[in-house]
Design a protein around this motif. Structure first.
Motif, PDB file in Angstrom:
ATOM      1  N   TRP A  47       0.844  -1.208   0.000  1.00 58.51           N
ATOM      2  CA  TRP A  47       0.000   0.000   0.000  1.00 58.51           C
ATOM      3  C   TRP A  47       0.877   1.255   0.000  1.00 58.51           C
ATOM      4  O   TRP A  47       0.698   2.157  -0.811  1.00 58.51           O
ATOM      5  CB  TRP A  47      -0.931  -0.007   1.207  1.00 58.51           C
ATOM      6  CG  TRP A  47      -1.671   1.288   1.407  1.00 58.51           C
ATOM      7  CD1 TRP A  47      -1.234   2.396   2.083  1.00 58.51           C
ATOM      8  CD2 TRP A  47      -2.968   1.623   0.906  1.00 58.51           C
ATOM      9  NE1 TRP A  47      -2.172   3.393   2.029  1.00 58.51           N
ATOM     10  CE2 TRP A  47      -3.244   2.958   1.322  1.00 58.51           C
ATOM     11  CE3 TRP A  47      -3.921   0.934   0.157  1.00 58.51           C
ATOM     12  CZ2 TRP A  47      -4.446   3.606   1.006  1.00 58.51           C
ATOM     13  CZ3 TRP A  47      -5.118   1.591  -0.158  1.00 58.51           C
ATOM     14  CH2 TRP A  47      -5.372   2.895   0.262  1.00 58.51           C
TER      15      TRP A  47
ATOM     16  N   MET B 100       1.172   4.097  -3.036  1.00 56.35           N
ATOM     17  CA  MET B 100       0.733   5.447  -2.704  1.00 56.35           C
ATOM     18  C   MET B 100       1.889   6.439  -2.750  1.00 56.35           C
ATOM     19  O   MET B 100       1.731   7.586  -3.191  1.00 56.35           O
ATOM     20  CB  MET B 100       0.072   5.461  -1.325  1.00 56.35           C
ATOM     21  CG  MET B 100      -1.246   4.719  -1.247  1.00 56.35           C
ATOM     22  SD  MET B 100      -2.555   5.423  -2.290  1.00 56.35           S
ATOM     23  CE  MET B 100      -2.843   6.979  -1.452  1.00 56.35           C
TER      24      MET B 100
ATOM     25  N   ALA C   6      -7.329  -1.986  -5.572  1.00 52.86           N
ATOM     26  CA  ALA C   6      -7.886  -0.943  -4.709  1.00 52.86           C
ATOM     27  C   ALA C   6      -6.844   0.098  -4.332  1.00 52.86           C
ATOM     28  O   ALA C   6      -7.123   1.305  -4.308  1.00 52.86           O
ATOM     29  CB  ALA C   6      -8.486  -1.567  -3.446  1.00 52.86           C
ATOM     30  N   HIS C   7      -5.630  -0.360  -4.026  1.00 54.98           N
ATOM     31  CA  HIS C   7      -4.577   0.580  -3.641  1.00 54.98           C
ATOM     32  C   HIS C   7      -4.128   1.425  -4.826  1.00 54.98           C
ATOM     33  O   HIS C   7      -3.859   2.629  -4.675  1.00 54.98           O
ATOM     34  CB  HIS C   7      -3.402  -0.169  -3.023  1.00 54.98           C
ATOM     35  CG  HIS C   7      -2.863  -1.309  -3.833  1.00 54.98           C
ATOM     36  ND1 HIS C   7      -3.659  -2.201  -4.518  1.00 54.98           N
ATOM     37  CD2 HIS C   7      -1.579  -1.701  -4.085  1.00 54.98           C
ATOM     38  CE1 HIS C   7      -2.901  -3.079  -5.153  1.00 54.98           C
ATOM     39  NE2 HIS C   7      -1.634  -2.792  -4.912  1.00 54.98           N
TER      40      HIS C   7
ATOM     41  N   SER D 185      -6.074   2.152  -7.460  1.00 57.22           N
ATOM     42  CA  SER D 185      -7.169   3.081  -7.695  1.00 57.22           C
ATOM     43  C   SER D 185      -7.147   4.225  -6.681  1.00 57.22           C
ATOM     44  O   SER D 185      -7.351   5.386  -7.037  1.00 57.22           O
ATOM     45  CB  SER D 185      -8.516   2.352  -7.634  1.00 57.22           C
ATOM     46  OG  SER D 185      -8.716   1.550  -8.772  1.00 57.22           O
ATOM     47  N   ALA D 186      -6.879   3.899  -5.412  1.00 63.56           N
ATOM     48  CA  ALA D 186      -6.815   4.937  -4.390  1.00 63.56           C
ATOM     49  C   ALA D 186      -5.747   5.969  -4.719  1.00 63.56           C
ATOM     50  O   ALA D 186      -5.957   7.181  -4.581  1.00 63.56           O
ATOM     51  CB  ALA D 186      -6.545   4.318  -3.024  1.00 63.56           C
ATOM     52  N   SER D 187      -4.602   5.507  -5.197  1.00 64.10           N
ATOM     53  CA  SER D 187      -3.522   6.438  -5.526  1.00 64.10           C
ATOM     54  C   SER D 187      -3.893   7.329  -6.699  1.00 64.10           C
ATOM     55  O   SER D 187      -3.559   8.528  -6.725  1.00 64.10           O
ATOM     56  CB  SER D 187      -2.228   5.665  -5.833  1.00 64.10           C
ATOM     57  OG  SER D 187      -2.295   4.983  -7.075  1.00 64.10           O
TER      58      SER D 187
ATOM     59  N   GLY E 110     -13.194   2.197  -9.642  1.00 59.11           N
ATOM     60  CA  GLY E 110     -12.405   1.181  -8.973  1.00 59.11           C
ATOM     61  C   GLY E 110     -12.368  -0.130  -9.746  1.00 59.11           C
ATOM     62  O   GLY E 110     -13.297  -0.461 -10.496  1.00 59.11           O
TER      63      GLY E 110
END
Length: 258
Positions: free
Chosen positions: A108, A112, A154-155, A157-159, A149
């Motif tokens: 993660w 990020m 998920a990580h 996409s979050a970034s 997403g």
């Protein structure tokens, strides 16, 4: 050849290969001199040679975008070796594949740090120069995964969602200082990242190439992948437009609509 960027200098992080290389070459074709920043030294030198073959000046630097001091040095190098800085393209990025239940804190943080923190640090390093000049173009490379997403990403996409939000917020902060900030959201582009995804998502008995072809045909309404050069053309648009800022534009063959 039309050279709307003649006399301008661009930095492209992640410029050694893939989308970054495509953007760097497009900007050079439009007249810009380019500093390439990446951790891949041999591809860096090769892409720099391609830019010089176009009649433009090129420099390169081995840069870890998670380290502020290295990005500050990158900007200083562009100023000293190429004589200025007009355009910053934050393209360096990484990916890993894992469901959230198995995702480690280390993975993660890695994704990020490169994808989101690297954009922040790159912008922060360039802003003092742009503010002094009262002009600058910042182009961040996000993803359609920054608007929608995807499972096991998920990580990632979050970034990329972070890049989209950061781009819009920063654009509003500097909107009256002659600085524009926009993002490119690539769709499916045949890069090292997509080779990894094609391998991960292949069905039983399917080769990576067959998986890649299937994903193009099933996911993209146009039925064909996008190219690094497609991203370069959008970067050139952002670099030459005074009144477009805060936008995150998809180049994805109709994959998404927002």
């Amino acid at each position: 050849m039309d050279t709307p960027l003649k006399g301008q200098v661009a930095i492209v992080t992640g410029g050694a290969r893939g989308i970054g290389r495509g953007i760097a070459l497009t900007l050079a074709q439009a007249g810009a001199d380019v500093l390439l920043a990446d951790l891949l030294e041999e591809p860096l030198a090769a892409t720099a040679d391609e830019i010089r073959a176009l009649g433009r000046r090129a420099a390169f630097a081995k840069v870890d975008v998670t380290q502020a001091v290295q990005l500050e040095g990158m900007v200083s190098q562009a100023l000293s070796e190429l004589g200025g800085l007009d355009i910053l393209v934050n393209c360096a990025g990484v990916i890993s594949i894992s469901p959230v239940s198995e995702l480690t804190e280390r993975d993660w943080d890695f994704v990020m740090n490169v994808n989101a923190k690297g954009v922040f640090l790159g912008c922060k390093a360039a802003l003092p120069h742009f503010r002094t000049r009262k002009r600058g173009r910042i182009i961040n490379v996000a993803s359609i995964a920054g608007k929608e997403g995807f499972p096991n990403l998920a990580h990632y996409s979050a970034s990329k969602f972070a890049v989209v939000g950061f781009t819009n917020a920063l654009a509003k902060e500097v909107a009256r200082e002659g600085i524009t900030v926009n993002a490119i959201c690539p769709g499916i582009v045949r890069t090292y990242m997509w080779d990894r995804l094609s391998d991960e998502w292949k069905t039983q008995g399917e080769s990576i190439e067959e998986s890649w072809q299937r994903h193009q045909l099933t996911l993209i309404p146009q039925g064909r992948a996008q190219t690094p050069e497609d991203m370069g053309r959008l970067a050139l648009f952002f670099a030459t437009m005074d009144n477009v800022t805060g936008q995150s534009v998809n180049v994805d063959g109709g994959f998404t609509f927002h």
